[in-house]
Design a protein around this motif. Sequence first.
Motif, PDB file in Angstrom:
ATOM      1  N   ILE A   1       0.838  -1.202   0.000  1.00 59.71           N
ATOM      2  CA  ILE A   1       0.000   0.000   0.000  1.00 59.71           C
ATOM      3  C   ILE A   1       0.871   1.248   0.000  1.00 59.71           C
ATOM      4  O   ILE A   1       0.584   2.225  -0.690  1.00 59.71           O
ATOM      5  CB  ILE A   1      -0.955  -0.017   1.213  1.00 59.71           C
ATOM      6  CG1 ILE A   1      -1.952  -1.171   1.076  1.00 59.71           C
ATOM      7  CG2 ILE A   1      -1.688   1.308   1.345  1.00 59.71           C
ATOM      8  CD1 ILE A   1      -2.906  -1.294   2.249  1.00 59.71           C
TER       9      ILE A   1
ATOM     10  N   ILE B   1       0.115  -2.175  -4.629  1.00 57.18           N
ATOM     11  CA  ILE B   1      -1.135  -2.891  -4.372  1.00 57.18           C
ATOM     12  C   ILE B   1      -2.133  -2.680  -5.505  1.00 57.18           C
ATOM     13  O   ILE B   1      -3.002  -3.527  -5.750  1.00 57.18           O
ATOM     14  CB  ILE B   1      -1.742  -2.419  -3.022  1.00 57.18           C
ATOM     15  CG1 ILE B   1      -2.917  -3.308  -2.607  1.00 57.18           C
ATOM     16  CG2 ILE B   1      -2.181  -0.966  -3.106  1.00 57.18           C
ATOM     17  CD1 ILE B   1      -2.545  -4.684  -2.221  1.00 57.18           C
TER      18      ILE B   1
ATOM     19  N   VAL C   1      -3.955  -1.938   6.522  1.00 55.57           N
ATOM     20  CA  VAL C   1      -4.873  -1.471   5.483  1.00 55.57           C
ATOM     21  C   VAL C   1      -5.372  -0.059   5.767  1.00 55.57           C
ATOM     22  O   VAL C   1      -5.513   0.761   4.850  1.00 55.57           O
ATOM     23  CB  VAL C   1      -6.078  -2.436   5.349  1.00 55.57           C
ATOM     24  CG1 VAL C   1      -7.105  -1.892   4.361  1.00 55.57           C
ATOM     25  CG2 VAL C   1      -5.596  -3.810   4.908  1.00 55.57           C
TER      26      VAL C   1
ATOM     27  N   ARG D   1      -1.110   4.307   7.050  1.00 52.23           N
ATOM     28  CA  ARG D   1       0.260   4.185   6.556  1.00 52.23           C
ATOM     29  C   ARG D   1       1.260   4.125   7.714  1.00 52.23           C
ATOM     30  O   ARG D   1       2.445   3.918   7.499  1.00 52.23           O
ATOM     31  CB  ARG D   1       0.595   5.359   5.635  1.00 52.23           C
ATOM     32  CG  ARG D   1      -0.160   5.341   4.321  1.00 52.23           C
ATOM     33  CD  ARG D   1       0.235   6.506   3.437  1.00 52.23           C
ATOM     34  NE  ARG D   1      -0.468   6.485   2.162  1.00 52.23           N
ATOM     35  CZ  ARG D   1      -0.067   5.814   1.089  1.00 52.23           C
ATOM     36  NH1 ARG D   1       1.054   5.124   1.141  1.00 52.23           N
ATOM     37  NH2 ARG D   1      -0.755   5.844  -0.031  1.00 52.23           N
TER      38      ARG D   1
ATOM     39  N   LEU E   1     -10.162  -2.410   2.024  1.00 49.19           N
ATOM     40  CA  LEU E   1      -9.403  -2.650   0.811  1.00 49.19           C
ATOM     41  C   LEU E   1     -10.245  -2.400  -0.427  1.00 49.19           C
ATOM     42  O   LEU E   1      -9.761  -1.874  -1.434  1.00 49.19           O
ATOM     43  CB  LEU E   1      -8.852  -4.090   0.796  1.00 49.19           C
ATOM     44  CG  LEU E   1      -7.836  -4.386  -0.300  1.00 49.19           C
ATOM     45  CD1 LEU E   1      -6.586  -3.540  -0.100  1.00 49.19           C
ATOM     46  CD2 LEU E   1      -7.468  -5.876  -0.303  1.00 49.19           C
TER      47      LEU E   1
ATOM     48  N   LEU F   1     -10.383   1.239  -0.907  1.00 48.68           N
ATOM     49  CA  LEU F   1      -9.125   1.710  -1.438  1.00 48.68           C
ATOM     50  C   LEU F   1      -9.095   1.559  -2.953  1.00 48.68           C
ATOM     51  O   LEU F   1      -8.609   2.432  -3.680  1.00 48.68           O
ATOM     52  CB  LEU F   1      -7.968   0.925  -0.820  1.00 48.68           C
ATOM     53  CG  LEU F   1      -6.554   1.229  -1.333  1.00 48.68           C
ATOM     54  CD1 LEU F   1      -6.185   2.665  -0.974  1.00 48.68           C
ATOM     55  CD2 LEU F   1      -5.544   0.268  -0.766  1.00 48.68           C
TER      56      LEU F   1
ATOM     57  N   SER G   1      -8.790   4.583  -5.684  1.00 46.90           N
ATOM     58  CA  SER G   1      -7.706   4.596  -6.642  1.00 46.90           C
ATOM     59  C   SER G   1      -8.222   4.740  -8.066  1.00 46.90           C
ATOM     60  O   SER G   1      -7.617   5.381  -8.907  1.00 46.90           O
ATOM     61  CB  SER G   1      -6.900   3.283  -6.522  1.00 46.90           C
ATOM     62  OG  SER G   1      -6.371   3.146  -5.224  1.00 46.90           O
TER      63      SER G   1
END
Length: 238
Positions: A76, A81, A152, A155, A229, A232, A236
């Motif tokens: 990540i 990822i 997840v 950071r 996830l 995420l 993205s």
Amino acid sequence: MNITVARLTVRGLLGRRRGLLLLAVPALLLILSVVIRAAAGQDESTTVNILGTLALGTLVPLLGLIAGTGAIGPEIDDGSIIYLLAKPLPRWKIITTKLAVAIGCTVVFAAVPTYIAGVILFGNFENLALAYGVGALIAGVAYSSIFLLFGVITRHAVVVGLMYSLLWESIVGNFVSGAKTLSVQQWALSVARKIADPGVVSSSVHLPTAIPLLIVVTLGATAFAAVRLSRLTLASEE
């Protein structure tokens, strides 16, 4: 489980500095156990202190942190990822595969060394080695799921995980009576107490409470990690 994801995760965990840490921490426990056995002989109280405090209280959460965050956090952080998420693979399968690898690492580098340390310190008497070995396994599963979730959602998973281990598990969970019910270490000790001979291992949480909490935390952290996830991925793509 997806074999390709598992292979990449194992390579990422064992091919970096994490691999050295995964080896160094249990090696330290085993060396210390040999030294203590040679110096103090076979002593029940010493064995309980070493396995309960050092192994379950320090080694297992530390290795769970290394394995759990290392299973997904670096991917990540560096953005790789995205390539994995671009594959037609359910997000829950990615999470469960990485969790399985993390759990496997805790079994090899935490549970087995804890059992061996118990045998070195006290032999097979009173089922102490087996009790703490199983306790380390149970705790490793819970820690792996918790720290994978941290990997997840933030950071700074390693920092957050260290704060959780040091503050909650080591201090609050051990010394604040009400908080002990929510301590993974106490749940694992409850399982160990059931396996060992009566009166040898102590825990602040009863087994009928510990088992449901272990299941809820493990499954809940895994499910939440899969949901995050998926989000995420959407973020993205946008």
